[in-house]
Design a protein around this motif. Structure first.
Motif, PDB file in Angstrom:
ATOM      1  N   GLY A   1       6.431  53.658  66.906  1.00 37.43           N
ATOM      2  CA  GLY A   1       6.433  52.660  65.840  1.00 37.43           C
ATOM      3  C   GLY A   1       5.065  51.987  65.536  1.00 37.43           C
ATOM      4  N   GLY A   2       4.081  52.573  65.946  1.00 30.76           N
ATOM      5  CA  GLY A   2       2.578  52.330  65.736  1.00 30.76           C
ATOM      6  C   GLY A   2       2.019  51.464  66.866  1.00 30.76           C
ATOM      7  N   GLU A   3       1.756  50.135  66.833  1.00 28.82           N
ATOM      8  CA  GLU A   3       1.189  49.376  67.937  1.00 28.82           C
ATOM      9  C   GLU A   3       2.135  48.639  68.767  1.00 28.82           C
ATOM     10  N   SER A   4       3.375  48.737  68.744  1.00 27.91           N
ATOM     11  CA  SER A   4       4.169  48.059  69.295  1.00 27.91           C
ATOM     12  C   SER A   4       5.734  49.126  69.193  1.00 27.91           C
ATOM     13  N   VAL A   5       6.374  48.549  70.269  1.00 30.06           N
ATOM     14  CA  VAL A   5       7.887  49.468  70.335  1.00 30.06           C
ATOM     15  C   VAL A   5       8.655  49.140  69.105  1.00 30.06           C
ATOM     16  N   GLY A   6       9.193  50.213  68.585  1.00 37.93           N
ATOM     17  CA  GLY A   6      10.108  50.181  67.401  1.00 37.93           C
ATOM     18  C   GLY A   6      11.240  50.824  67.728  1.00 37.93           C
ATOM     19  N   PHE A   7      12.010  51.093  66.565  1.00 42.14           N
ATOM     20  CA  PHE A   7      13.386  51.844  66.494  1.00 42.14           C
ATOM     21  C   PHE A   7      13.187  53.097  67.265  1.00 42.14           C
ATOM     22  N   LEU A   8      12.554  53.971  66.726  1.00 44.97           N
ATOM     23  CA  LEU A   8      12.372  55.405  67.395  1.00 44.97           C
ATOM     24  C   LEU A   8      12.035  55.250  68.918  1.00 44.97           C
ATOM     25  N   ASP A   9      11.287  54.339  69.143  1.00 45.31           N
ATOM     26  CA  ASP A   9      10.806  54.289  70.741  1.00 45.31           C
ATOM     27  C   ASP A   9      11.962  53.907  71.579  1.00 45.31           C
ATOM     28  N   LEU A  10      13.076  52.893  70.806  1.00 47.96           N
ATOM     29  CA  LEU A  10      13.907  52.617  71.821  1.00 47.96           C
ATOM     30  C   LEU A  10      15.089  53.920  71.871  1.00 47.96           C
ATOM     31  N   VAL A  11      15.222  54.533  70.674  1.00 45.76           N
ATOM     32  CA  VAL A  11      16.171  55.786  70.667  1.00 45.76           C
ATOM     33  C   VAL A  11      15.500  56.866  71.719  1.00 45.76           C
ATOM     34  N   ALA A  12      14.458  57.372  71.652  1.00 44.51           N
ATOM     35  CA  ALA A  12      13.663  57.949  72.704  1.00 44.51           C
ATOM     36  C   ALA A  12      13.366  57.543  73.974  1.00 44.51           C
ATOM     37  N   GLY A  13      13.659  56.092  74.341  1.00 43.62           N
ATOM     38  CA  GLY A  13      13.235  55.734  75.514  1.00 43.62           C
ATOM     39  C   GLY A  13      13.853  56.225  76.884  1.00 43.62           C
ATOM     40  N   CYS A  14      15.094  56.757  76.602  1.00 43.17           N
ATOM     41  CA  CYS A  14      15.759  57.544  77.681  1.00 43.17           C
ATOM     42  C   CYS A  14      14.943  58.713  78.385  1.00 43.17           C
ATOM     43  N   ILE A  15      13.986  59.204  77.521  1.00 44.35           N
ATOM     44  CA  ILE A  15      13.446  60.613  77.806  1.00 44.35           C
ATOM     45  C   ILE A  15      12.426  60.277  78.990  1.00 44.35           C
ATOM     46  N   PRO A  16      11.600  59.245  79.073  1.00 41.17           N
ATOM     47  CA  PRO A  16      10.732  59.136  80.142  1.00 41.17           C
ATOM     48  C   PRO A  16      11.264  58.731  81.476  1.00 41.17           C
ATOM     49  N   HIS A  17      12.563  58.059  81.374  1.00 39.40           N
ATOM     50  CA  HIS A  17      13.221  57.492  82.662  1.00 39.40           C
ATOM     51  C   HIS A  17      14.157  58.393  83.107  1.00 39.40           C
ATOM     52  N   TRP A  18      14.985  58.937  82.350  1.00 42.14           N
ATOM     53  CA  TRP A  18      16.287  59.765  82.624  1.00 42.14           C
ATOM     54  C   TRP A  18      15.627  61.094  82.914  1.00 42.14           C
ATOM     55  N   LEU A  19      14.923  61.584  82.120  1.00 44.85           N
ATOM     56  CA  LEU A  19      14.378  63.222  82.266  1.00 44.85           C
ATOM     57  C   LEU A  19      13.740  63.382  83.458  1.00 44.85           C
TER      58      LEU A  19
END
Length: 224
Positions: free
Chosen positions: A144-162
């Motif tokens: 989302g640029g300099e802060s968490v946005g829509f796509l960050d929330l959608v992809a957010g499972c990758i760094p924790h669940w993967l």
């Protein structure tokens, strides 16, 4: 604007997206944990078609499907927007969110709940999708640029669940040398205070998902 409730489940990365969005907006809500083996009458009433979490209850109005819920939250509570204000940039964010969902998250699930040639194919597809997502992050702190946005929330499972999936399956996919931007983004994302406070513990996920994979493979069906 009405009472807000979230029907979720401990294992569901999709439910965490909804909670993250509400926390990002500063919206107070009640969380209701669902037993997906014994679904509550409330869940079945609110989502009679798919009968799954997450569900956002805003007053008496149920909203289902995590990406739709995120957009509903963003349109209902305008502060701290998740999507860009520019229509073109907003369309791009929606496109890449759909890509992350269909190509990355779906492939992650197949990698986790398969073996042999089926798993090898899923790994190839996931790595290809991650390469594409890597390109979208170059030169950015967040999608989302300099802060968490829509796509960050959608992809957010990758760094924790993967990483949990990697531990269970016995191989490494999200390597810092291969995916430097994604890897650095994942570290930043998981360190954001409102994300960090709403993450399932790694060790608990590992135990549950190890048993889930064994059970799924023994039954020959995908049960998650």
């Amino acid at each position: 604007m009405g009472e807000v409730k979230v029907l979720g489940a401990f294992l569901s990365p999709f439910a965490y997206r909804v909670e993250w969005a509400l926390l990002r907006k500063g919206i107070k809500y009640e969380y209701i944990e669902e037993d997906l083996k014994n679904k509550s009458p409330l869940l079945l009433k609110c989502n009679p078609v798919h009968k799954k979490v997450p569900v956002l209850l805003h007053g008496e109005k149920p909203v289902v499907e995590s990406l739709i819920i995120l957009e509903y939250i963003d349109e209902t509570w305008r502060e701290n927007p998740l999507l860009p204000q520019d229509p073109f940039e907003r369309a791009k964010a929606r496109f890449w969110a759909k890509f992350a969902e269909d190509k990355c998250v779906v492939s992650m699930r197949l990698v986790f709940l398969s073996e042999g040639k089926e798993q090898e194919k899923a790994v190839e597809e996931l790595l290809e999708a991650l390469k594409t997502l890597e390109e979208q992050l170059k030169g950015k702190e967040f999608f989302g640029g300099e802060s968490v946005g829509f796509l960050d929330l959608v992809a957010g499972c990758i760094p924790h669940w993967l990483p949990v999936f990697e531990e269970v399956c016995g191989f490494k996919l999200l390597d810092a040398n291969t995916f430097p931007s994604l890897h650095a983004w994942g570290d930043r994302f998981l360190s954001v205070p409102f994300i960090k406070e709403k993450l399932p513990p790694f060790d608990k996920l590992l135990v549950i998902l190890t048993n889930l994979r064994k059970s799924s493979l023994n039954k020959g069906v995908l049960i998650y």
